[in-house]
Design an enzyme around this catalytic site. Structure first.
Site, mmCIF file in Angstrom:
data_model
loop_
_atom_site.group_PDB
_atom_site.id
_atom_site.type_symbol
_atom_site.label_atom_id
_atom_site.label_comp_id
_atom_site.label_asym_id
_atom_site.label_seq_id
_atom_site.Cartn_x
_atom_site.Cartn_y
_atom_site.Cartn_z
ATOM 1 N N GLU A 39 0.797 -1.357 -0.046
ATOM 2 C CA GLU A 39 0.079 -0.003 -0.093
ATOM 3 C C GLU A 39 0.799 1.162 -0.030
ATOM 4 O O GLU A 39 0.415 2.187 -0.747
ATOM 5 C CB GLU A 39 -0.873 0.130 1.256
ATOM 6 C CG GLU A 39 -1.956 -0.946 1.278
ATOM 7 C CD GLU A 39 -1.556 -2.308 1.715
ATOM 8 O OE1 GLU A 39 -0.112 -2.355 1.998
ATOM 9 O OE2 GLU A 39 -2.336 -3.237 1.825
ATOM 10 N N HIS A 81 -4.969 -9.187 8.546
ATOM 11 C CA HIS A 81 -4.931 -9.582 6.909
ATOM 12 C C HIS A 81 -3.801 -9.268 6.236
ATOM 13 O O HIS A 81 -3.533 -9.594 5.255
ATOM 14 C CB HIS A 81 -6.390 -9.295 6.128
ATOM 15 C CG HIS A 81 -6.147 -7.947 6.147
ATOM 16 N ND1 HIS A 81 -6.626 -7.033 6.630
ATOM 17 C CD2 HIS A 81 -5.942 -7.311 4.814
ATOM 18 C CE1 HIS A 81 -6.381 -5.742 6.369
ATOM 19 N NE2 HIS A 81 -6.086 -6.096 5.025
ATOM 20 N N ARG A 97 4.943 -17.305 8.784
ATOM 21 C CA ARG A 97 4.408 -18.140 9.811
ATOM 22 C C ARG A 97 4.827 -17.746 11.235
ATOM 23 O O ARG A 97 4.228 -17.705 12.294
ATOM 24 C CB ARG A 97 5.336 -19.608 9.412
ATOM 25 C CG ARG A 97 4.222 -20.586 10.365
ATOM 26 C CD ARG A 97 4.868 -21.995 10.230
ATOM 27 N NE ARG A 97 4.023 -22.974 10.709
ATOM 28 C CZ ARG A 97 3.473 -22.911 12.051
ATOM 29 N NH1 ARG A 97 4.252 -22.288 13.024
ATOM 30 N NH2 ARG A 97 2.666 -24.089 12.171
ATOM 31 N N HIS A 131 -10.703 -12.616 7.209
ATOM 32 C CA HIS A 131 -10.297 -12.379 5.960
ATOM 33 C C HIS A 131 -9.989 -13.579 5.042
ATOM 34 O O HIS A 131 -9.109 -14.431 5.634
ATOM 35 C CB HIS A 131 -9.282 -11.408 5.753
ATOM 36 C CG HIS A 131 -9.003 -10.721 4.630
ATOM 37 N ND1 HIS A 131 -8.348 -11.425 3.467
ATOM 38 C CD2 HIS A 131 -9.245 -9.475 4.013
ATOM 39 C CE1 HIS A 131 -8.050 -10.489 2.429
ATOM 40 N NE2 HIS A 131 -8.628 -9.362 2.908
HETATM 41 C C1 UD1 Z 1 -6.235 -5.776 -0.417
HETATM 42 C C2 UD1 Z 1 -5.582 -4.457 -0.207
HETATM 43 C C3 UD1 Z 1 -5.271 -4.266 1.041
HETATM 44 C C4 UD1 Z 1 -6.370 -3.795 1.792
HETATM 45 C C5 UD1 Z 1 -7.305 -5.297 1.714
HETATM 46 C C6 UD1 Z 1 -8.751 -5.336 2.514
HETATM 47 C C7 UD1 Z 1 -3.710 -4.165 -2.062
HETATM 48 C C8 UD1 Z 1 -2.358 -4.453 -2.435
HETATM 49 N N1 UD1 Z 1 -4.199 -4.716 -0.829
HETATM 50 O O1 UD1 Z 1 -5.386 -6.841 0.148
HETATM 51 O O2 UD1 Z 1 -4.644 -2.932 1.225
HETATM 52 O O3 UD1 Z 1 -6.397 -3.574 3.181
HETATM 53 O O4 UD1 Z 1 -7.334 -5.564 0.320
HETATM 54 O O5 UD1 Z 1 -9.436 -6.418 2.230
HETATM 55 O O6 UD1 Z 1 -4.590 -3.862 -3.054
HETATM 56 N N2 UD1 Z 1 -9.797 -13.326 -1.841
HETATM 57 C C9 UD1 Z 1 -10.932 -13.730 -1.850
HETATM 58 N N3 UD1 Z 1 -12.066 -13.131 -2.084
HETATM 59 C C10 UD1 Z 1 -12.063 -11.943 -2.712
HETATM 60 C C11 UD1 Z 1 -10.781 -11.431 -2.512
HETATM 61 C C12 UD1 Z 1 -9.640 -11.966 -2.020
HETATM 62 O O7 UD1 Z 1 -10.968 -14.961 -1.496
HETATM 63 O O8 UD1 Z 1 -13.166 -11.390 -2.847
HETATM 64 C C13 UD1 Z 1 -8.417 -13.770 -1.365
HETATM 65 C C14 UD1 Z 1 -7.548 -14.348 -2.559
HETATM 66 O O9 UD1 Z 1 -7.247 -15.768 -2.281
HETATM 67 C C15 UD1 Z 1 -6.467 -13.445 -2.811
HETATM 68 C C16 UD1 Z 1 -6.428 -13.026 -1.344
HETATM 69 O O10 UD1 Z 1 -7.638 -13.011 -0.625
HETATM 70 O O11 UD1 Z 1 -5.180 -14.106 -3.303
HETATM 71 C C17 UD1 Z 1 -5.830 -11.599 -1.231
HETATM 72 O O12 UD1 Z 1 -6.537 -10.781 -2.198
HETATM 73 P P1 UD1 Z 1 -5.781 -9.290 -2.625
HETATM 74 O O13 UD1 Z 1 -6.883 -8.439 -3.324
HETATM 75 O O14 UD1 Z 1 -4.648 -9.709 -3.163
HETATM 76 O O15 UD1 Z 1 -5.222 -8.576 -1.383
HETATM 77 P P2 UD1 Z 1 -5.927 -8.366 0.230
HETATM 78 O O16 UD1 Z 1 -5.213 -9.022 0.885
HETATM 79 O O17 UD1 Z 1 -7.354 -8.620 0.072
#
Ligand code: UD1
Length: 382
Positions: free
Chosen positions: A135, A210, A218, A242
């Site tokens: 971020e 999250h 880990r 999350h």
């Molecule tokens: C993103 C934002 C973070 C924010 C967070 C809130 C970036 C770099 N990070 O992180 O700043 O605090 O969102 O939630 O943009 N997944 C699902 N369903 C969904 C979305 C995600 O299962 O609807 C899972 C997937 O396995 C995915 C992982 O969550 O690979 C991470 O999702 P991602 O959008 O990459 O980043 P966040 O950790 O959610």
């Protein structure tokens, strides 16, 4: 005037909803001068991470859904960049409004800036000074290429001026998330979430976690978990989890520490039946906006690595313990209820103990977080 507003991930929705309302109010007085066009990149796509927020925040259906989904940073950012550029070429907007610091924020501001379309960044100027956070990179780049920088607190202005951004581009308008919080507080009270989690009249600690830096490592995840498990010996710990964190719990085989509740309602007796056993952390699916707001408003303490929740607890005057070693929202520490402990189990428990003993620091909410940030933004842009 056509204005494209961008949402992508969960923390974007409550920042765009007040702007849509402020644009409607402006249009009512000025004969539909502004045509809002809502783009959802699809960075978050689960019902619980996206649709639930559209419903709770009464957001209109997006005009376009890019459907990019999850992926590595390059892949996700690249997909949004490619797809959003097509929308820009087709729609020829007069302005693009992006919020926050997620990958969609970066990608959409970049696509617009390259096409010489003015960009407004809401929640500009925040800095954790930790470039290991994805971020932080998103914030720095978005701010560097934006034309209107709307800051939530004076530290934001200082950071931007220090980075050489001209003063004329910077507008201290307050915290747009708080517009949503104040607007929805009464509505949140009408939810049944406390009853369905068996928490009416029950003191509890609320947890969210999250960040990749915490849950993808880990050792760090384990240390935080040790702290939370000790907290669970003192007070029920409620953890809407999350999807990223859920995945990591499986990967690291950490299920033992948790009790996963898949069906609601649950009975309050479930929190008290730890006799002779190690108390578990009570996990739930991610919650919608109103349910979470209600849960946060009634918590004894909130433990989190979220950015926005540090601000929301400051406004609600609920003690906040931040499971990070830096914050891009220092005003929540200097003026609000927030304290940083990162992953030290002893510190986590010590801070919770203080609160349970009634040694609570009273927070002060910054005066400009008054629920009218969106109106100030629309006034500047008009
Ligand atoms: C993103 C934002 C973070 C924010 C967070 C809130 C970036 C770099 N990070 O992180 O700043 O605090 O969102 O939630 O943009 N997944 C699902 N369903 C969904 C979305 C995600 O299962 O609807 C899972 C997937 O396995 C995915 C992982 O969550 O690979 C991470 O999702 P991602 O959008 O990459 O980043 P966040 O950790 O959610």
């Amino acid at each position: 005037l056509k204005w494209i507003l961008v949402v992508g991930a969960r923390p974007n929705f409550m920042k765009i909803a007040p702007l849509i309302r402020a644009i409607s109010a402006h249009n009512e007085k000025n004969g539909n001068r502004i045509q809002p066009f809502l783009v959802h990149t699809g960075q978050h796509y689960d019902v619980r991470m996206s649709d639930a927020f559209f419903r709770d925040l009464q957001l209109p259906e997006p005009d376009v859904h890019l459907g990019v989904g999850s992926g590595n940073h390059g892949e996700q950012t690249g997909k949004v960049l490619i797809e959003f550029e097509k929308i820009l070429l087709q729609e020829q907007p007069d302005l693009v409004i992006v919020v926050g610091d997620v990958n969609s924020t970066l990608a959409c501001s970049l696509a617009a800036a390259k096409l010489h379309i003015p960009v407004a960044h809401v929640e500009a100027g925040l800095r954790s000074f930790d470039r290991a956070m994805p971020e932080e990179i998103n914030r720095i780049v978005t701010d560097a290429i934006s034309d209107y920088l709307f800051t939530p607190s004076p530290d934001g202005d200082e950071h931007l001026l220090g980075e050489g951004i001209p003063k004329e581009k910077i507008f201290l308008v307050g915290d747009i998330m708080i517009d949503s919080l104040l607007f929805n507080l009464e509505q949140a009270k009408k939810t049944q979430i406390l009853a369905s989690l068996g928490l009416v009249d029950m003191p509890y600690a609320l947890v969210t976690l999250h960040r990749p830096a915490n849950v993808d490592d880990r050792e760090i995840f384990g240390r935080i978990l040790e702290g939370l498990s000790d907290v669970a010996k003192k007070i029920p710990v409620i953890f809407p989890m999350h999807p990223r964190t859920r995945k990591q719990v499986n990967t690291f085989g950490l299920d033992e520490a948790f009790l996963f509740h898949s069906a609601l309602p649950i009975d309050s007796a479930e929190y008290g039946n730890n006799e002779g056993r190690i108390p578990k952390i009570h996990c739930f699916e991610p919650l919608g906006y109103l349910d979470f707001l209600q849960l946060m408003s009634h918590a004894k303490v909130v433990l989190t690595d979220s950015g926005g929740i540090q601000e929301e607890t400051t406004v609600l005057n609920i003690p906040c313990i931040t499971l990070r070693d830096s914050t891009e929202r220092p005003i929540t520490v200097t003026e609000g209820t927030n304290v940083l402990v990162h992953d030290d189990p002893q510190k986590i428990v010590a801070e919770v103990s203080k609160i349970l003993e009634g040694r609570i620091r009273q927070g002060k909410c910054p005066a400009i977080w008054d629920g009218h940030t969106a109106e100030r933004i629309v006034a500047v842009l008009c």
